[in-house]
Design an enzyme around this catalytic site. Sequence first.
Site, PDB file in Angstrom:
ATOM      1  N   CYS A 270       0.867  -3.528 -11.453  1.00 23.53           N
ATOM      2  CA  CYS A 270       0.014  -2.549 -12.428  1.00 23.53           C
ATOM      3  C   CYS A 270       0.552  -2.898 -13.937  1.00 23.53           C
ATOM      4  CB  CYS A 270       0.483  -1.302 -11.979  1.00 23.53           C
ATOM      5  SG  CYS A 270      -0.496  -0.798 -10.571  1.00 23.53           S
TER       6      CYS A 270
ATOM      7  N   ASP B 142      -9.453   2.343   6.169  1.00 25.30           N
ATOM      8  CA  ASP B 142      -9.181   1.130   5.285  1.00 25.30           C
ATOM      9  C   ASP B 142     -10.096   0.186   6.024  1.00 25.30           C
ATOM     10  OD1 ASP B 142      -6.814   0.017   3.234  1.00 25.30           O
ATOM     11  OD2 ASP B 142      -8.124  -1.525   4.170  1.00 25.30           O
TER      12      ASP B 142
ATOM     13  N   ALA C 243       1.756   1.224 -20.130  1.00 27.68           N
ATOM     14  CA  ALA C 243       1.898   0.574 -21.548  1.00 27.68           C
ATOM     15  C   ALA C 243       3.375   0.958 -22.165  1.00 27.68           C
ATOM     16  CB  ALA C 243       0.768   0.900 -22.496  1.00 27.68           C
TER      17      ALA C 243
ATOM     18  N   LYS D 124      -2.888   7.546 -17.631  1.00 23.30           N
ATOM     19  CA  LYS D 124      -2.396   6.952 -16.653  1.00 23.30           C
ATOM     20  C   LYS D 124      -2.141   5.199 -17.413  1.00 23.30           C
ATOM     21  CE  LYS D 124      -0.921   4.744 -13.441  1.00 23.30           C
ATOM     22  NZ  LYS D 124       0.638   4.877 -12.907  1.00 23.30           N
TER      23      LYS D 124
HETATM   24  P1  NAD Z   1      -3.350  -1.795  -2.360  1.00 23.42           P
HETATM   25  O1  NAD Z   1      -4.034  -3.353  -2.400  1.00 23.42           O
HETATM   26  O2  NAD Z   1      -1.919  -1.882  -1.558  1.00 23.42           O
HETATM   27  O3  NAD Z   1      -4.280  -1.086  -1.393  1.00 23.42           O
HETATM   28  C1  NAD Z   1      -5.634  -0.838  -1.514  1.00 23.42           C
HETATM   29  C2  NAD Z   1      -6.224  -0.839  -0.172  1.00 23.42           C
HETATM   30  O4  NAD Z   1      -7.640  -0.495  -0.436  1.00 23.42           O
HETATM   31  C3  NAD Z   1      -6.370  -2.341   0.515  1.00 23.42           C
HETATM   32  O5  NAD Z   1      -5.788  -2.165   1.901  1.00 23.42           O
HETATM   33  C4  NAD Z   1      -7.835  -2.554   0.825  1.00 23.42           C
HETATM   34  O6  NAD Z   1      -8.060  -2.965   1.922  1.00 23.42           O
HETATM   35  C5  NAD Z   1      -8.415  -1.033   0.688  1.00 23.42           C
HETATM   36  N1  NAD Z   1      -9.811  -0.974   0.481  1.00 23.42           N
HETATM   37  C6  NAD Z   1     -10.557  -1.683  -0.715  1.00 23.42           C
HETATM   38  N2  NAD Z   1     -11.845  -1.325  -0.682  1.00 23.42           N
HETATM   39  C7  NAD Z   1     -12.129  -0.436   0.452  1.00 23.42           C
HETATM   40  C8  NAD Z   1     -13.026   0.189   0.903  1.00 23.42           C
HETATM   41  N3  NAD Z   1     -14.421   0.115   0.276  1.00 23.42           N
HETATM   42  N4  NAD Z   1     -12.980   1.035   1.971  1.00 23.42           N
HETATM   43  C9  NAD Z   1     -11.869   0.967   2.630  1.00 23.42           C
HETATM   44  N5  NAD Z   1     -10.603   0.606   2.008  1.00 23.42           N
HETATM   45  C10 NAD Z   1     -10.766  -0.217   0.958  1.00 23.42           C
HETATM   46  O7  NAD Z   1      -3.367  -1.401  -3.644  1.00 23.42           O
HETATM   47  P2  NAD Z   1      -2.295  -0.299  -4.267  1.00 23.42           P
HETATM   48  O8  NAD Z   1      -1.111  -0.942  -4.660  1.00 23.42           O
HETATM   49  O9  NAD Z   1      -2.234   0.899  -2.970  1.00 23.42           O
HETATM   50  O10 NAD Z   1      -3.114   0.321  -5.500  1.00 23.42           O
HETATM   51  C11 NAD Z   1      -4.229   1.213  -5.575  1.00 23.42           C
HETATM   52  C12 NAD Z   1      -4.566   1.740  -6.700  1.00 23.42           C
HETATM   53  O11 NAD Z   1      -3.293   2.572  -7.260  1.00 23.42           O
HETATM   54  C13 NAD Z   1      -4.680   0.786  -7.736  1.00 23.42           C
HETATM   55  O12 NAD Z   1      -5.602   1.134  -8.736  1.00 23.42           O
HETATM   56  C14 NAD Z   1      -3.434   0.683  -8.606  1.00 23.42           C
HETATM   57  O13 NAD Z   1      -3.572   0.573 -10.003  1.00 23.42           O
HETATM   58  C15 NAD Z   1      -2.867   2.226  -8.498  1.00 23.42           C
HETATM   59  N6  NAD Z   1      -1.485   2.497  -8.506  1.00 23.42           N
HETATM   60  C16 NAD Z   1      -0.736   1.740  -7.828  1.00 23.42           C
HETATM   61  C17 NAD Z   1       0.609   1.687  -7.949  1.00 23.42           C
HETATM   62  C18 NAD Z   1       1.798   0.826  -7.086  1.00 23.42           C
HETATM   63  O14 NAD Z   1       3.015   1.254  -7.165  1.00 23.42           O
HETATM   64  N7  NAD Z   1       1.155  -0.070  -6.235  1.00 23.42           N
HETATM   65  C19 NAD Z   1       1.120   3.085  -8.572  1.00 23.42           C
HETATM   66  C20 NAD Z   1       0.405   3.727  -9.248  1.00 23.42           C
HETATM   67  C21 NAD Z   1      -1.013   3.418  -9.131  1.00 23.42           C
HETATM   68  C1  UGA Z   2       5.411   1.218 -12.272  1.00 24.80           C
HETATM   69  C2  UGA Z   2       5.714   2.466 -13.090  1.00 24.80           C
HETATM   70  O1  UGA Z   2       7.003   2.816 -13.075  1.00 24.80           O
HETATM   71  C3  UGA Z   2       4.823   3.906 -12.301  1.00 24.80           C
HETATM   72  O2  UGA Z   2       5.218   4.916 -12.838  1.00 24.80           O
HETATM   73  C4  UGA Z   2       3.520   3.412 -11.966  1.00 24.80           C
HETATM   74  O3  UGA Z   2       3.035   4.404 -11.135  1.00 24.80           O
HETATM   75  C5  UGA Z   2       3.468   1.908 -11.232  1.00 24.80           C
HETATM   76  O4  UGA Z   2       3.871   1.059 -12.128  1.00 24.80           O
HETATM   77  C6  UGA Z   2       1.734   1.578 -11.215  1.00 24.80           C
HETATM   78  O5  UGA Z   2       0.972   2.146 -11.841  1.00 24.80           O
HETATM   79  O6  UGA Z   2       1.604   0.726 -10.644  1.00 24.80           O
HETATM   80  P1  UGA Z   2       6.513  -0.227 -10.288  1.00 24.80           P
HETATM   81  O7  UGA Z   2       5.669  -1.191 -10.900  1.00 24.80           O
HETATM   82  O8  UGA Z   2       6.305  -0.013  -9.008  1.00 24.80           O
HETATM   83  O9  UGA Z   2       6.070   1.177 -11.160  1.00 24.80           O
HETATM   84  O10 UGA Z   2       8.024  -0.401 -10.745  1.00 24.80           O
HETATM   85  P2  UGA Z   2       8.775  -0.251 -11.886  1.00 24.80           P
HETATM   86  O11 UGA Z   2      10.237   0.333 -11.615  1.00 24.80           O
HETATM   87  O12 UGA Z   2       8.134   0.249 -12.950  1.00 24.80           O
HETATM   88  O13 UGA Z   2       9.002  -1.854 -12.382  1.00 24.80           O
HETATM   89  C7  UGA Z   2       8.066  -2.699 -12.790  1.00 24.80           C
HETATM   90  C8  UGA Z   2       8.907  -3.998 -13.275  1.00 24.80           C
HETATM   91  O14 UGA Z   2       9.596  -3.866 -14.385  1.00 24.80           O
HETATM   92  C9  UGA Z   2       9.672  -4.508 -12.141  1.00 24.80           C
HETATM   93  O15 UGA Z   2       9.589  -5.960 -12.259  1.00 24.80           O
HETATM   94  C10 UGA Z   2      11.296  -4.338 -12.620  1.00 24.80           C
HETATM   95  O16 UGA Z   2      12.197  -5.004 -12.052  1.00 24.80           O
HETATM   96  C11 UGA Z   2      11.008  -4.229 -14.077  1.00 24.80           C
HETATM   97  N1  UGA Z   2      11.888  -3.225 -14.806  1.00 24.80           N
HETATM   98  C12 UGA Z   2      11.833  -2.152 -14.684  1.00 24.80           C
HETATM   99  C13 UGA Z   2      12.716  -4.152 -15.682  1.00 24.80           C
HETATM  100  O17 UGA Z   2      12.752  -5.210 -15.718  1.00 24.80           O
HETATM  101  N2  UGA Z   2      13.626  -3.456 -16.376  1.00 24.80           N
HETATM  102  C14 UGA Z   2      13.661  -2.095 -16.210  1.00 24.80           C
HETATM  103  O18 UGA Z   2      14.425  -1.363 -17.011  1.00 24.80           O
HETATM  104  C15 UGA Z   2      12.708  -1.229 -15.501  1.00 24.80           C
END
Ligand code: NAD
Ligand code: UGA
Length: 467
Positions: free
Chosen positions: A286, A38, A235, A230
């Site tokens: 997300c 990172d 959605a 995804k």
């Molecule tokens: P995050 O912000 O927590 O982490 C991303 C990290 O990438 C940061 O620490 C940042 O400093 C680092 N970074 C950015 N550019 C960089 C570079 N050029 N070199 C090295 N490090 C770099 O983000 P996240 O929540 O982990 O989400 C990452 C991706 O995964 C997003 O596209 C998100 O939509 C997707 N996603 C997130 C979740 C979730 O629950 N958070 C679930 C599924 C998918």
């Molecule tokens: C969501 C999806 O569930 C994951 O599958 C996906 O990978 C992720 O987004 C992503 O792409 O980042 P997350 O946002 O971490 O995961 O958590 P969820 O459990 O989905 O909850 C999302 C929001 O909806 C929260 O604010 C939660 O409180 C709310 N929620 C969830 C409700 O209000 N009602 C429900 O029945 C479920």
Amino acid sequence: MSVKSVRNICCIGAGYVGGPTMSVIAAHCPYIEVNVVDINEKRIRDWNSPNLNDLPIFEPGLDKLIAKCRDVNLFFSTNVESCIASADVIFISVNTPIKKKGLGAGFTSDLKWVESSARQIAKFSEGHTIVVEKSTLPVKTAETIKNILDASVEARTDSLDNQQNKTYSIISNPEFLAEGTAITNLENPDRVLIGGEDMQAIELISDIYKNWVAPEKIITTNIWSSELSKLVANAFLAQRISSINSISALCEATGANIQEVSIAVGTDTRIGNEFLNSGPGFGGSCFKKDILNLVYLCRYYGLSEVANYWENVVRINSWQQNRISKLIIKNLFGTLSDKRIAILGFSFKANTNDTRESPSINISKDLLLEDAKLCIYDPKVSKDKIFGEFEEMHGKDSLKVCESAYEACKEADAVILLTDWIEFKNLDWNKIFIDMRKPAWVFDTRILLNKKYLNQLGFKVWTLGSS
Ligand code: NAD
Ligand code: UGA
């Protein structure tokens, strides 16, 4: 050229996805060296902290995996250059937030971090490298990554110091984990989705997962289907929440009860009972971003009806938050001036310290604009993080971050329960009542508390989705 077997993985991005995902891979594949890199030095320092309470993200079960794998076959560092160079497979897990300005602002993802990752890969990789999109990306981003990688190879064919014949396979492998249950989701996923054209690369990525995931759970598609699936999965999930939230308002108006309706509807096996909990609107980094990306994509292809359909899922979400703020104000005699309000919960859901798009932020801001004095408590979100959300806000002097729910509620006129942390259910509500100014209100936006019991204690109670 090809990679024969995967021995070395580099993950760019040590965030909520990169950290937990790579920890699970490292735990199940002791023969693979996993390097998580990172650019954020503080984040990497925290990942390497000897005190596991200082890890940069809170996820149940993560600390145990870190204790087991860190510095064995899992390494966190800022050595982007060398870790890219030695990798057979590179996962791009960087942030992809909504673009703030320019073309597509407010809708499409800002791909600047993905692009900079691709440029770093182009510069430092050696031999054949499988590049995996783990971040959630707008459809056809793989093409952008491929263009950057190919352009850099073409530009270097004459250069003497770059005779290494760099080649790449691009794979899409979106992540479906939900925060708060990330480790369980990664350990036992409903499915693993792998999209791409290079069958050998798909096979190699599948082989990593097959160390703990049943082969029938691994779905392979073309790259665009994978990227699109995804966005569509998020959605659909968000759509269920907006659907049930829209009905919560109808229940309040008519005397029906949203929990009873959820059960009655969700027991139909065709509908299913998950994601039917009404609340203060979905938060998290997300759902909104991914739906808006889908909306942008539909508009780009001239499908305005489809775009409008999905955009309404986001609109209902904002409306739900907004109507909760309004009814709090209305119930507190139309003015919050000099009233003390306790906010219980600041993360966007329980069991995470993530506050991105948390409903608590918008609702707190609405209340601050009405001159309320806010006392916020969350079991896992740090003081700095909470204050950080109000940095540009007028009236932030009326904000206090408390060490306990009891401290937050002391002398308050109203308690607003916004995150479904289980500890709020188990509080001594009698003690809280005694310490509050009267009439003492509770606004339960998560339907977590026992309304009858609170009424018996003397509280005035508003519970979402019932009258
Ligand atoms: P995050 O912000 O927590 O982490 C991303 C990290 O990438 C940061 O620490 C940042 O400093 C680092 N970074 C950015 N550019 C960089 C570079 N050029 N070199 C090295 N490090 C770099 O983000 P996240 O929540 O982990 O989400 C990452 C991706 O995964 C997003 O596209 C998100 O939509 C997707 N996603 C997130 C979740 C979730 O629950 N958070 C679930 C599924 C998918
Ligand atoms: C969501 C999806 O569930 C994951 O599958 C996906 O990978 C992720 O987004 C992503 O792409 O980042 P997350 O946002 O971490 O995961 O958590 P969820 O459990 O989905 O909850 C999302 C929001 O909806 C929260 O604010 C939660 O409180 C709310 N929620 C969830 C409700 O209000 N009602 C429900 O029945 C479920």
